[in-house]
Design a protein around this motif. Structure first.
Motif, PDB file in Angstrom:
ATOM      1  N   MET A 189       0.828  -1.205   0.000  1.00 24.69           N
ATOM      2  CA  MET A 189       0.000   0.000   0.000  1.00 24.69           C
ATOM      3  C   MET A 189       0.861   1.254   0.000  1.00 24.69           C
ATOM      4  O   MET A 189       0.647   2.185  -0.766  1.00 24.69           O
ATOM      5  N   LEU A 190       1.895   1.247   0.873  1.00 19.80           N
ATOM      6  CA  LEU A 190       2.713   2.456   0.991  1.00 19.80           C
ATOM      7  C   LEU A 190       3.455   2.756  -0.308  1.00 19.80           C
ATOM      8  O   LEU A 190       3.580   3.911  -0.706  1.00 19.80           O
ATOM      9  N   SER A 191       3.905   1.685  -0.976  1.00 18.04           N
ATOM     10  CA  SER A 191       4.678   1.927  -2.189  1.00 18.04           C
ATOM     11  C   SER A 191       3.812   2.545  -3.282  1.00 18.04           C
ATOM     12  O   SER A 191       4.326   3.190  -4.191  1.00 18.04           O
ATOM     13  N   LEU A 192       2.472   2.376  -3.172  1.00 18.71           N
ATOM     14  CA  LEU A 192       1.589   2.971  -4.180  1.00 18.71           C
ATOM     15  C   LEU A 192       1.658   4.495  -4.145  1.00 18.71           C
ATOM     16  O   LEU A 192       1.481   5.146  -5.174  1.00 18.71           O
ATOM     17  N   LEU A 193       1.913   5.076  -2.959  1.00 20.02           N
ATOM     18  CA  LEU A 193       2.022   6.532  -2.868  1.00 20.02           C
ATOM     19  C   LEU A 193       3.145   7.047  -3.750  1.00 20.02           C
ATOM     20  O   LEU A 193       3.147   8.203  -4.152  1.00 20.02           O
ATOM     21  N   ILE A 194       4.141   6.204  -4.018  1.00 16.56           N
ATOM     22  CA  ILE A 194       5.239   6.614  -4.880  1.00 16.56           C
ATOM     23  C   ILE A 194       5.034   6.109  -6.298  1.00 16.56           C
ATOM     24  O   ILE A 194       5.295   6.824  -7.265  1.00 16.56           O
ATOM     25  N   LEU A 195       4.535   4.865  -6.423  1.00 15.38           N
ATOM     26  CA  LEU A 195       4.480   4.246  -7.751  1.00 15.38           C
ATOM     27  C   LEU A 195       3.376   4.821  -8.623  1.00 15.38           C
ATOM     28  O   LEU A 195       3.578   5.015  -9.823  1.00 15.38           O
ATOM     29  N   VAL A 196       2.197   5.097  -8.042  1.00 19.14           N
ATOM     30  CA  VAL A 196       1.084   5.576  -8.867  1.00 19.14           C
ATOM     31  C   VAL A 196       1.406   6.907  -9.545  1.00 19.14           C
ATOM     32  O   VAL A 196       1.251   7.031 -10.766  1.00 19.14           O
ATOM     33  N   PRO A 197       1.899   7.927  -8.798  1.00 22.46           N
ATOM     34  CA  PRO A 197       2.272   9.160  -9.502  1.00 22.46           C
ATOM     35  C   PRO A 197       3.350   8.945 -10.546  1.00 22.46           C
ATOM     36  O   PRO A 197       3.308   9.531 -11.633  1.00 22.46           O
ATOM     37  N   LEU A 198       4.321   8.060 -10.230  1.00 26.45           N
ATOM     38  CA  LEU A 198       5.428   7.826 -11.148  1.00 26.45           C
ATOM     39  C   LEU A 198       4.931   7.237 -12.464  1.00 26.45           C
ATOM     40  O   LEU A 198       5.253   7.741 -13.555  1.00 26.45           O
ATOM     41  N   VAL A 254      -7.482  -0.665   7.803  1.00 24.90           N
ATOM     42  CA  VAL A 254      -7.788  -1.590   6.714  1.00 24.90           C
ATOM     43  C   VAL A 254      -7.166  -1.100   5.410  1.00 24.90           C
ATOM     44  O   VAL A 254      -6.615  -1.863   4.623  1.00 24.90           O
ATOM     45  N   LEU A 255      -7.229   0.235   5.217  1.00 24.55           N
ATOM     46  CA  LEU A 255      -6.679   0.790   3.990  1.00 24.55           C
ATOM     47  C   LEU A 255      -5.167   0.708   3.964  1.00 24.55           C
ATOM     48  O   LEU A 255      -4.558   0.429   2.940  1.00 24.55           O
ATOM     49  N   TRP A 256      -4.554   0.966   5.127  1.00 21.22           N
ATOM     50  CA  TRP A 256      -3.101   1.103   5.127  1.00 21.22           C
ATOM     51  C   TRP A 256      -2.384  -0.235   5.181  1.00 21.22           C
ATOM     52  O   TRP A 256      -1.215  -0.310   4.862  1.00 21.22           O
ATOM     53  N   ASN A 257      -3.090  -1.277   5.651  1.00 22.84           N
ATOM     54  CA  ASN A 257      -2.392  -2.551   5.818  1.00 22.84           C
ATOM     55  C   ASN A 257      -2.612  -3.526   4.675  1.00 22.84           C
ATOM     56  O   ASN A 257      -2.290  -4.695   4.803  1.00 22.84           O
ATOM     57  N   VAL A 258      -3.190  -3.045   3.577  1.00 27.60           N
ATOM     58  CA  VAL A 258      -3.378  -3.929   2.442  1.00 27.60           C
ATOM     59  C   VAL A 258      -2.007  -4.386   1.947  1.00 27.60           C
ATOM     60  O   VAL A 258      -1.110  -3.578   1.737  1.00 27.60           O
ATOM     61  N   GLU A 259      -1.840  -5.694   1.794  1.00 29.76           N
ATOM     62  CA  GLU A 259      -0.542  -6.185   1.329  1.00 29.76           C
ATOM     63  C   GLU A 259      -0.582  -6.430  -0.167  1.00 29.76           C
ATOM     64  O   GLU A 259      -1.571  -6.918  -0.697  1.00 29.76           O
ATOM     65  N   MET A 260       0.506  -6.045  -0.818  1.00 30.11           N
ATOM     66  CA  MET A 260       0.576  -6.273  -2.258  1.00 30.11           C
ATOM     67  C   MET A 260       1.877  -6.989  -2.537  1.00 30.11           C
ATOM     68  O   MET A 260       2.919  -6.385  -2.709  1.00 30.11           O
ATOM     69  N   LYS A 261       1.765  -8.283  -2.530  1.00 30.13           N
ATOM     70  CA  LYS A 261       2.961  -9.128  -2.605  1.00 30.13           C
ATOM     71  C   LYS A 261       3.785  -8.827  -3.847  1.00 30.13           C
ATOM     72  O   LYS A 261       4.987  -8.608  -3.781  1.00 30.13           O
ATOM     73  N   GLN A 262       3.080  -8.804  -4.995  1.00 32.17           N
ATOM     74  CA  GLN A 262       3.824  -8.712  -6.239  1.00 32.17           C
ATOM     75  C   GLN A 262       4.527  -7.361  -6.391  1.00 32.17           C
ATOM     76  O   GLN A 262       5.680  -7.289  -6.758  1.00 32.17           O
ATOM     77  N   ILE A 263       3.786  -6.292  -6.025  1.00 37.09           N
ATOM     78  CA  ILE A 263       4.389  -4.967  -6.134  1.00 37.09           C
ATOM     79  C   ILE A 263       5.530  -4.830  -5.146  1.00 37.09           C
ATOM     80  O   ILE A 263       6.583  -4.283  -5.459  1.00 37.09           O
ATOM     81  N   ASP A 264       5.340  -5.375  -3.944  1.00 35.16           N
ATOM     82  CA  ASP A 264       6.384  -5.224  -2.941  1.00 35.16           C
ATOM     83  C   ASP A 264       7.641  -5.991  -3.298  1.00 35.16           C
ATOM     84  O   ASP A 264       8.753  -5.556  -2.979  1.00 35.16           O
ATOM     85  N   THR A 265       7.481  -7.139  -3.949  1.00 35.93           N
ATOM     86  CA  THR A 265       8.697  -7.857  -4.343  1.00 35.93           C
ATOM     87  C   THR A 265       9.386  -7.159  -5.500  1.00 35.93           C
ATOM     88  O   THR A 265      10.601  -7.215  -5.626  1.00 35.93           O
ATOM     89  N   PHE A 266       8.598  -6.470  -6.326  1.00 35.47           N
ATOM     90  CA  PHE A 266       9.198  -5.750  -7.451  1.00 35.47           C
ATOM     91  C   PHE A 266       9.884  -4.473  -6.994  1.00 35.47           C
ATOM     92  O   PHE A 266      10.988  -4.145  -7.419  1.00 35.47           O
ATOM     93  N   PHE A 267       9.246  -3.753  -6.079  1.00 37.97           N
ATOM     94  CA  PHE A 267       9.726  -2.442  -5.637  1.00 37.97           C
ATOM     95  C   PHE A 267      10.360  -2.622  -4.268  1.00 37.97           C
ATOM     96  O   PHE A 267       9.694  -2.596  -3.250  1.00 37.97           O
ATOM     97  N   LYS A 268      11.682  -2.826  -4.261  1.00 33.50           N
ATOM     98  CA  LYS A 268      12.315  -3.307  -3.033  1.00 33.50           C
ATOM     99  C   LYS A 268      12.793  -2.175  -2.136  1.00 33.50           C
ATOM    100  O   LYS A 268      13.916  -2.217  -1.647  1.00 33.50           O
ATOM    101  N   VAL A 269      11.994  -1.148  -1.940  1.00 31.77           N
ATOM    102  CA  VAL A 269      12.347  -0.108  -0.986  1.00 31.77           C
ATOM    103  C   VAL A 269      11.498  -0.323   0.252  1.00 31.77           C
ATOM    104  O   VAL A 269      10.282  -0.360   0.156  1.00 31.77           O
ATOM    105  N   SER A 270      12.160  -0.492   1.382  1.00 29.27           N
ATOM    106  CA  SER A 270      11.376  -0.759   2.591  1.00 29.27           C
ATOM    107  C   SER A 270      10.809   0.547   3.126  1.00 29.27           C
ATOM    108  O   SER A 270      11.527   1.496   3.377  1.00 29.27           O
ATOM    109  N   LEU A 271       9.500   0.576   3.254  1.00 32.46           N
ATOM    110  CA  LEU A 271       8.825   1.790   3.717  1.00 32.46           C
ATOM    111  C   LEU A 271       8.093   1.481   5.005  1.00 32.46           C
ATOM    112  O   LEU A 271       7.716   0.340   5.262  1.00 32.46           O
TER     113      LEU A 271
END
Lengths: 106, 476
Positions: free
Chosen positions: B1-10, B49-66
């Motif tokens: 979820m957190l990585s979406l804050l960076i990936l979606v605008p990008l 509920v919104l913040w803890n959504v896990e996105m396995k595939q995106i998280d393995t692709f985008f390896k910045v720990s947030l």
């Protein structure tokens, strides 16, 4: 500490300090915008060398390799933006003298 | 979820730039508005509920720990609000459609950088995001290729690059000591070892961040960059960029990594007091509206650092709340200056006067912003200043709390000078025919004024929901 290790450490240390002093001197003394940017680049190069040395000392060369490449990429972008600003400044002032940049005061 | 804050605008930027034709350019504005509104909604409702959504595939692709905590929520909220204000101002101050498209792209990149700074937990990734934000801001300042803007941008670039060199040296030394770049590992290594190298590294880091945040011995670039930038960029820079890049990062690193040292506290308190007094005194003598606001910004940053330097919960909470308040009221005042600038074509305060009768919305909202900046109850600025001053008194730094109260009077003085020169008094003959600012700018100023009044009047609610949870971060 083996002699070989110590020698690499000293050689790297010498060149880091040399590059750093050169960069600092370049930024402080010259009054040309391009030279100021080159001085800046020299300073970043010194830090990059320090990063390599640190990787060697702590035995984590693979991590520092990635870091150094990242630093190089970012530093190139900084140099490009700085060059663009220098070009625009040249078009306004017809020279690259850093003393032309003192319109804003107060 | 957190990585979406960076990936979606990008991803959005990449897609918009694939075909930079007219429809895509028009779409960019609405895309940016959508991103920022959804960011505000996400940060304001804070449902787990919104913040803890896990996105396995995106998280393995985008390896910045947030990671996310209470302070990050407040910062994300500020970033969203100020970006929207800046976007609305840009729509009415940047007339060429292509230029507006460039501005929107750079604004989104800046917000990616700031979101990254707020969320990272790794010191090297922090450096990358700092550079992304800084680079986008250099270009933003010089966007209109104005002669003064080139100069302001160059000064900011050189000083920011020197700060970067300091940060990188410090990162290298910390990496040598701890063997890792994550916050947690460095903190553990610093607890074990304590020597001069670490002290040097921490000192360099604090100095670098002080340059980026514009604290007083390192403030020279702030008034030049703010006053020469285009109106919309001033809103963004003065409101949030330097606060995220410099001050928030300092707070985050001291809380999470370096820890509070008594000598560090003394340095922070001294820097803060110096910034407050110098910024306020320098602001009195200015004739340019944006320059005065820039010096005022330095002074308010001093309050933040002063509150943070106490090291107690109340002080840090006050500092965080003051970052929020400052980002709202300072961007409101910059929006007002943009409104005046679009109508009069100048920011020289000696050519203004009596504009309140012609621009009622701008006049009224600027009075609200100014009262909040000066710390007049019940507006939001009062509460954060009160928290900071009480925290200073409790922690025994009574001299500093006295300085803070006295400087508050100077703050009121220079803001009253600005109000009298710009909005009150007699209308000059050349300005007879001006109108109220365009609808977008008025909307932005009304939105910010409502936030100021709302968070001031409902302070207990804001305190319980946003400020009190910070406590669990500090006591560890």
């Amino acid at each position: 500490m083996s002699g070989d290790y110590w020698q690499i450490f000293l050689t790297f240390g010498f060149f880091i300090i040399l590059t750093f002093v050169c960069g600092l001197y370049c930024m402080l003394v010259s009054r040309n915008i391009i030279r100021a940017i080159i001085g800046l680049e020299l300073l970043i190069k010194a830090v990059t060398l320090l990063m390599i040395l640190v990787g060697y000392v702590s035995g984590r060369t693979s991590v520092t390799q990635a870091m150094v490449i990242t630093i190089i990429v970012i530093e190139v972008v900084v140099a490009v933006v700085a060059g663009g600003i220098a070009l625009r400044s040249f078009r306004y002032n017809d020279n690259l003298d850093i003393r032309g940049l003192k319109r804003l005061k107060g | 979820m957190l990585s979406l804050l960076i990936l979606v605008p990008l991803i959005g930027i990449v897609i918009l730039n694939l075909s930079a034709r007219a429809p895509a350019r028009r779409l960019a504005f609405w895309f940016a508005l959508l991103i920022f509104i959804s960011q505000i909604l996400l940060a304001a409702c804070r449902h787990p509920v919104l913040w803890n959504v896990e996105m396995k595939q995106i998280d393995t692709f985008f390896k910045v720990s947030l990671s996310m905590d209470q302070i990050s929520f407040i910062m994300l909220l500020c970033i969203g609000i100020v970006s929207i204000a800046s976007l609305l101002v840009a729509r009415h101050t940047i007339y060429d459609e292509k230029e507006l498209f460039k501005f929107v792209n750079l604004l989104i990149i800046t917000s990616i950088g700031m979101n990254g700074i707020v969320l990272v937990k790794d010191i090297f990734t922090l450096y990358i995001f700092l550079e992304i934000t800084a680079l986008a801001s250099f270009v933003l300042i010089a966007l209109e290729k104005d002669r003064n803007a080139i100069e302001g941008s160059f000064k900011y670039l050189i000083l920011s690059a020197i700060a970067t060199i300091m940060l990188l040296t410090s990162i290298a030394l910390l990496f040598m000591v701890s063997g890792s770049t994550s916050f947690e590992a460095i903190r553990q290594a610093l607890n074990l070892a304590n020597n001069n190298i670490i002290l040097f590294a921490i000192g360099l880091f604090v100095c670098g961040l002080a340059i980026k945040g514009g604290l007083v011995p390192f403030h020279a670039w702030v008034p030049d960059a703010y006053s020469s930038a285009p109106a919309a960029v001033s809103v963004l820079l003065g409101g949030i960029v330097t606060k995220t890049v410099g001050i928030y990062t300092l707070i985050r690193l001291l809380i999470a990594v370096f820890g509070f040292d008594p000598s560090l506290k003394t340095i922070l308190l001294a820097l803060g007091a110096l910034s407050i007094v110098f910024g306020a005194l320098a602001a009195i003598g200015q004739n340019d509206m944006k320059r005065m606001l820039a010096y005022s910004s330095i002074s308010q940053v001093g309050y933040i650092i002063l509150g943070f330097g106490c090291g107690t919960f109340l002080g840090i909470a006050g500092a965080i709340f003051h970052i929020f308040n400052h980002s709202i009221f300072k961007s409101l005042l910059f929006v007002n200056s943009a409104a005046v600038e679009t109508r009069l074509g100048t920011t020289d305060m000696n050519k203004m006067g009596g504009l309140s009768s012609k621009m009622p919305i701008t006049g009224t909202t600027s009075v609200i912003g100014m009262l909040s900046a000066a710390g007049v109850p019940p507006l939001a600025g009062f509460w954060s200043k009160l928290m900071i001053i009480v925290a200073l008194w409790q922690s025994g730094s009574k001299t500093y709390s006295f300085i803070a109260i006295m400087a508050s009077v100077i703050t009121l003085a220079y803001l009253l000078i600005m109000q009298r020169k710009v909005f009150f008094g007699k209308l000059s003959i050349e300005n007879e025919n001006i109108d109220e600012a365009r609808i977008g700018i008025s909307t932005a100023s009304i939105m910010l004024a409502v936030i100021i009044i709302g968070s001031g009047v409902f302070f207990p609610l804001v305190f319980n929901k946003f400020i009190a949870p910070i406590q669990e971060l500090i006591i560890r």
